[in-house]
Design a protein around this motif. Structure first.
Motif, PDB file in Angstrom:
ATOM      1  N   VAL A  43       0.933  -1.307   0.038  1.00  0.00           N
ATOM      2  CA  VAL A  43       0.109   0.023  -0.226  1.00  0.00           C
ATOM      3  C   VAL A  43       0.794   1.068  -0.030  1.00  0.00           C
ATOM      4  O   VAL A  43       1.317   1.655   0.889  1.00  0.00           O
ATOM      5  CB  VAL A  43      -1.086  -0.168   1.243  1.00  0.00           C
ATOM      6  CG1 VAL A  43      -1.933   1.384   1.065  1.00  0.00           C
ATOM      7  CG2 VAL A  43      -1.658  -1.224   1.312  1.00  0.00           C
ATOM      8  N   LEU A  44       1.036   1.832  -1.021  1.00  0.00           N
ATOM      9  CA  LEU A  44       1.997   2.760  -1.364  1.00  0.00           C
ATOM     10  C   LEU A  44       1.516   4.284  -1.557  1.00  0.00           C
ATOM     11  O   LEU A  44       2.513   5.069  -1.845  1.00  0.00           O
ATOM     12  CB  LEU A  44       2.840   2.268  -2.686  1.00  0.00           C
ATOM     13  CG  LEU A  44       3.835   1.154  -2.480  1.00  0.00           C
ATOM     14  CD1 LEU A  44       4.520   0.857  -4.037  1.00  0.00           C
ATOM     15  CD2 LEU A  44       4.741   0.876  -1.345  1.00  0.00           C
ATOM     16  N   LEU A  45       0.428   4.553  -1.238  1.00  0.00           N
ATOM     17  CA  LEU A  45      -0.032   5.740  -1.351  1.00  0.00           C
ATOM     18  C   LEU A  45      -1.306   6.109  -0.607  1.00  0.00           C
ATOM     19  O   LEU A  45      -2.167   5.181  -0.334  1.00  0.00           O
ATOM     20  CB  LEU A  45      -0.796   6.095  -2.542  1.00  0.00           C
ATOM     21  CG  LEU A  45      -1.126   7.526  -3.356  1.00  0.00           C
ATOM     22  CD1 LEU A  45       0.162   8.495  -2.854  1.00  0.00           C
ATOM     23  CD2 LEU A  45      -1.379   7.603  -4.721  1.00  0.00           C
ATOM     24  N   GLY A  46      -1.206   7.087   0.332  1.00  0.00           N
ATOM     25  CA  GLY A  46      -2.168   7.120   1.339  1.00  0.00           C
ATOM     26  C   GLY A  46      -2.680   8.704   1.540  1.00  0.00           C
ATOM     27  O   GLY A  46      -1.836   9.744   1.073  1.00  0.00           O
ATOM     28  N   PHE A  47      -3.870   8.960   1.614  1.00  0.00           N
ATOM     29  CA  PHE A  47      -4.366  10.343   1.716  1.00  0.00           C
ATOM     30  C   PHE A  47      -5.013  10.769   3.132  1.00  0.00           C
ATOM     31  O   PHE A  47      -5.861  10.097   3.528  1.00  0.00           O
ATOM     32  CB  PHE A  47      -5.345  10.748   0.804  1.00  0.00           C
ATOM     33  CG  PHE A  47      -5.111  10.155  -0.770  1.00  0.00           C
ATOM     34  CD1 PHE A  47      -3.885  10.521  -1.105  1.00  0.00           C
ATOM     35  CD2 PHE A  47      -6.011   9.289  -1.441  1.00  0.00           C
ATOM     36  CE1 PHE A  47      -3.327  10.080  -2.417  1.00  0.00           C
ATOM     37  CE2 PHE A  47      -5.697   8.860  -2.662  1.00  0.00           C
ATOM     38  CZ  PHE A  47      -4.608   9.099  -3.262  1.00  0.00           C
ATOM     39  N   ASP A  48      -4.543  11.864   3.757  1.00  0.00           N
ATOM     40  CA  ASP A  48      -5.033  12.307   5.105  1.00  0.00           C
ATOM     41  C   ASP A  48      -5.541  13.384   4.877  1.00  0.00           C
ATOM     42  O   ASP A  48      -5.246  14.297   4.852  1.00  0.00           O
ATOM     43  CB  ASP A  48      -3.697  12.304   6.088  1.00  0.00           C
ATOM     44  CG  ASP A  48      -4.079  12.601   7.431  1.00  0.00           C
ATOM     45  OD1 ASP A  48      -5.404  12.749   7.801  1.00  0.00           O
ATOM     46  OD2 ASP A  48      -3.224  12.366   8.330  1.00  0.00           O
ATOM     47  N   GLY A  49      -6.859  13.465   4.958  1.00  0.00           N
ATOM     48  CA  GLY A  49      -7.852  14.440   5.265  1.00  0.00           C
ATOM     49  C   GLY A  49      -8.388  14.997   6.913  1.00  0.00           C
ATOM     50  O   GLY A  49      -9.142  15.920   6.885  1.00  0.00           O
ATOM     51  N   VAL A  50      -7.715  14.318   7.560  1.00  0.00           N
ATOM     52  CA  VAL A  50      -8.135  14.411   9.194  1.00  0.00           C
ATOM     53  C   VAL A  50      -7.199  15.266  10.081  1.00  0.00           C
ATOM     54  O   VAL A  50      -7.282  15.989  10.601  1.00  0.00           O
ATOM     55  CB  VAL A  50      -8.733  13.090   9.870  1.00  0.00           C
ATOM     56  CG1 VAL A  50      -9.275  13.469  11.095  1.00  0.00           C
ATOM     57  CG2 VAL A  50     -10.054  12.826   8.540  1.00  0.00           C
ATOM     58  N   SER A  51      -6.211  14.464   9.927  1.00  0.00           N
ATOM     59  CA  SER A  51      -4.668  14.555  10.772  1.00  0.00           C
ATOM     60  C   SER A  51      -4.936  14.632  12.329  1.00  0.00           C
ATOM     61  O   SER A  51      -5.894  13.678  12.459  1.00  0.00           O
ATOM     62  CB  SER A  51      -4.420  16.218  10.517  1.00  0.00           C
ATOM     63  OG  SER A  51      -2.912  16.454  10.730  1.00  0.00           O
ATOM     64  N   GLY A  52      -3.973  14.953  13.002  1.00  0.00           N
ATOM     65  CA  GLY A  52      -4.012  14.610  14.227  1.00  0.00           C
ATOM     66  C   GLY A  52      -3.833  13.047  14.669  1.00  0.00           C
ATOM     67  O   GLY A  52      -3.246  12.698  13.886  1.00  0.00           O
ATOM     68  N   THR A  53      -4.775  12.663  15.566  1.00  0.00           N
ATOM     69  CA  THR A  53      -4.570  11.128  15.928  1.00  0.00           C
ATOM     70  C   THR A  53      -4.964  10.148  14.969  1.00  0.00           C
ATOM     71  O   THR A  53      -4.300   9.087  14.849  1.00  0.00           O
ATOM     72  CB  THR A  53      -5.366  10.763  17.129  1.00  0.00           C
ATOM     73  OG1 THR A  53      -6.797  11.055  16.856  1.00  0.00           O
ATOM     74  CG2 THR A  53      -4.772  11.801  18.330  1.00  0.00           C
ATOM     75  N   ALA A  54      -5.877  10.664  13.895  1.00  0.00           N
ATOM     76  CA  ALA A  54      -6.316   9.820  12.675  1.00  0.00           C
ATOM     77  C   ALA A  54      -5.075   9.218  11.889  1.00  0.00           C
ATOM     78  O   ALA A  54      -5.066   8.367  11.281  1.00  0.00           O
ATOM     79  CB  ALA A  54      -7.238  10.501  12.056  1.00  0.00           C
ATOM     80  N   THR A  55      -4.042   9.877  11.864  1.00  0.00           N
ATOM     81  CA  THR A  55      -3.051   9.760  10.965  1.00  0.00           C
ATOM     82  C   THR A  55      -2.228   8.307  11.468  1.00  0.00           C
ATOM     83  O   THR A  55      -1.791   7.612  10.418  1.00  0.00           O
ATOM     84  CB  THR A  55      -1.790  10.857  11.087  1.00  0.00           C
ATOM     85  OG1 THR A  55      -2.423  12.045  10.774  1.00  0.00           O
ATOM     86  CG2 THR A  55      -0.469  10.531  10.060  1.00  0.00           C
ATOM     87  N   ALA A  56      -2.294   7.731  12.480  1.00  0.00           N
ATOM     88  CA  ALA A  56      -1.731   6.724  13.053  1.00  0.00           C
ATOM     89  C   ALA A  56      -2.201   5.516  12.271  1.00  0.00           C
ATOM     90  O   ALA A  56      -1.497   4.801  12.051  1.00  0.00           O
ATOM     91  CB  ALA A  56      -1.763   6.704  14.430  1.00  0.00           C
ATOM     92  N   LEU A  57      -3.536   5.644  12.245  1.00  0.00           N
ATOM     93  CA  LEU A  57      -4.065   4.486  11.253  1.00  0.00           C
ATOM     94  C   LEU A  57      -3.640   4.314   9.778  1.00  0.00           C
ATOM     95  O   LEU A  57      -3.350   3.237   9.449  1.00  0.00           O
ATOM     96  CB  LEU A  57      -5.706   4.378  11.231  1.00  0.00           C
ATOM     97  CG  LEU A  57      -6.359   3.440  10.725  1.00  0.00           C
ATOM     98  CD1 LEU A  57      -6.272   1.998  11.197  1.00  0.00           C
ATOM     99  CD2 LEU A  57      -7.694   3.170  10.879  1.00  0.00           C
ATOM    100  N   LEU A  58      -3.539   5.326   9.227  1.00  0.00           N
ATOM    101  CA  LEU A  58      -2.874   5.334   7.822  1.00  0.00           C
ATOM    102  C   LEU A  58      -1.412   4.725   7.937  1.00  0.00           C
ATOM    103  O   LEU A  58      -0.844   4.210   6.904  1.00  0.00           O
ATOM    104  CB  LEU A  58      -2.915   6.821   7.348  1.00  0.00           C
ATOM    105  CG  LEU A  58      -4.223   7.469   6.847  1.00  0.00           C
ATOM    106  CD1 LEU A  58      -4.093   8.944   6.564  1.00  0.00           C
ATOM    107  CD2 LEU A  58      -5.185   6.560   6.052  1.00  0.00           C
ATOM    108  N   LEU A  59      -0.772   5.164   8.716  1.00  0.00           N
ATOM    109  CA  LEU A  59       0.731   4.690   8.922  1.00  0.00           C
ATOM    110  C   LEU A  59       0.809   3.258   9.362  1.00  0.00           C
ATOM    111  O   LEU A  59       1.549   2.646   8.774  1.00  0.00           O
ATOM    112  CB  LEU A  59       1.710   5.643   9.952  1.00  0.00           C
ATOM    113  CG  LEU A  59       1.625   7.084   9.675  1.00  0.00           C
ATOM    114  CD1 LEU A  59       2.354   7.662  11.116  1.00  0.00           C
ATOM    115  CD2 LEU A  59       2.198   7.371   8.503  1.00  0.00           C
ATOM    116  N   ASP A  60      -0.218   2.768   9.857  1.00  0.00           N
ATOM    117  CA  ASP A  60       0.012   1.573  10.048  1.00  0.00           C
ATOM    118  C   ASP A  60      -0.510   0.633   8.813  1.00  0.00           C
ATOM    119  O   ASP A  60       0.135  -0.463   8.648  1.00  0.00           O
ATOM    120  CB  ASP A  60      -1.447   1.179  11.150  1.00  0.00           C
ATOM    121  CG  ASP A  60      -1.503  -0.356  11.697  1.00  0.00           C
ATOM    122  OD1 ASP A  60      -0.307  -0.982  11.651  1.00  0.00           O
ATOM    123  OD2 ASP A  60      -2.429  -0.760  12.401  1.00  0.00           O
ATOM    124  N   VAL A  61      -1.203   1.071   8.052  1.00  0.00           N
ATOM    125  CA  VAL A  61      -1.846   0.580   6.895  1.00  0.00           C
ATOM    126  C   VAL A  61      -0.796   0.738   5.532  1.00  0.00           C
ATOM    127  O   VAL A  61      -0.269  -0.475   4.975  1.00  0.00           O
ATOM    128  CB  VAL A  61      -3.132   0.863   6.170  1.00  0.00           C
ATOM    129  CG1 VAL A  61      -3.220   0.350   4.920  1.00  0.00           C
ATOM    130  CG2 VAL A  61      -4.232   0.701   7.425  1.00  0.00           C
TER     131      VAL A  61
END
Length: 324
Positions: free
Chosen positions: A209-227
């Motif tokens: 999974v080589l591309l991610g989009f964060d529209g929330v930021s804050g603590t929500a970023t952690a789950l994207l980094l996990d994936v």
């Protein structure tokens, strides 16, 4: 002429005012006079009002980043549009005003089969999605992951990714959104929870999974980094949480993840905007892209519209004084 004007940078409730401004001049050569029909009130408008958007105009000024209007008259030499044409307002033409003047060559004509309310929201969220999906040249079948998946950008990402043969992992806050986004073509939809990352990894297996989009930021970023997997790119395009982007630096280093703050009007993206706007209009016209509905408020009732936005999200401002 009624308009909404920014008088100072700060709290929007105090800095944005309904004003009576002079009519714009008659269109000069190459220009068109446009009756604004609808213009959205969205999060980025308030960022501009607060003075934390990348653009800081001289004050006082009308603001508004997008909208749809009807051409009233044109100046000499204009062949791109005719009076009566329905057009999208380009970047730089501030839309929170009953009438505006724009360069005719910058206008995108939209088919009248597209409802005005949908057309008003075509130039930012769908175009942002198209640009985000294109940040990396990924082979067909690749995965991209996003949070804020039920937002206007998020829904558009699902459609643009599918158009380009990509698969989407979509993170939402509420479980009831799962089936709705699957109906739009989302491949994986998970509600944010302690085990969401594990469920996603189980679903995608060993695929990168080589591309991610964060529209929330804050603590929500952690789950994207996990994936995201080793060598991924994470683009930050929004701060819906109201919190800053604070990724765990140890995770970034361990996975060799690159982060970038995305703004659609960077010079590198400008050549793509017209084509993506036209593609967005085609997708809406064909029924493949449906933008989230938004309640409509008369522009004169801006304080009420702003109060609604604070509690519920995007609204449309109606600038046509002749509409009942």
């Amino acid at each position: 002429m009624l308009a909404i004007q920014l008088t100072r940078f700060g709290e929007p409730e105090k800095s944005l005012e309904v004003a009576d401004l002079p009519e714009p001049p008659a269109p000069a050569a190459g220009q068109a006079l446009i009756q604004v029909e609808y213009a959205p009130l969205d999060h980025h408008d308030l960022l501009l009002a607060q003075g934390i958007y990348p653009v800081r105009p001289e004050l006082p000024t009308v603001i508004g980043n997008e909208g749809v209007g009807t051409v009233v008259s044109v100046g000499s030499g204009v062949t791109e549009v005719r009076p009566g044409a329905r057009v999208l307002l380009p970047f730089g033409v501030l839309s929170w005003s009953e009438r505006v003047v724009a360069e005719a060559a910058d206008l995108t004509v939209v088919d009248k089969s597209i409802r005005l309310e949908q057309a008003a929201m075509l130039t930012i969220n769908p175009v942002t999605a198209g640009l985000l999906v294109g940040l990396r040249d990924l082979p067909a079948g690749s995965w991209v992951v996003q949070n804020a998946a039920s937002s206007g950008v998020g829904r558009s990402v699902i459609v643009f990714a599918k158009e380009r043969g990509l698969r989407t992992i979509n993170i939402v806050r509420r479980a009831e959104l799962v089936s709705e986004l699957r109906g739009l073509g989302a491949d994986i939809v998970v509600a944010d929870s302690a085990d969401a990352g594990a469920r996603v990894r189980e679903a995608v297996g060993s695929d990168p999974v080589l591309l991610g989009f964060d529209g929330v930021s804050g603590t929500a970023t952690a789950l994207l980094l996990d994936v995201l997997t080793d060598g991924a790119l994470l683009a930050i395009y929004g701060y819906m949480s109201g919190q800053p982007f604070t990724p765990d630096p140890d995770v970034l280093r361990a996975k060799n993840i690159t982060t970038t703050e995305f703004w659609m009007y960077e010079d590198e993206f400008l050549p793509q905007l017209a084509a993506l706007t036209a593609e967005s209009a085609r997708l809406v016209s064909d029924g493949r892209l449906v933008l989230p509905a938004a309640p409509v408020y008369k522009a004169a009732d801006f304080p009420e519209a702003l109060a609604y936005f604070r509690k519920n999200g995007k609204v449309l401002l109606d600038f046509n004084p002749h509409r009942a």
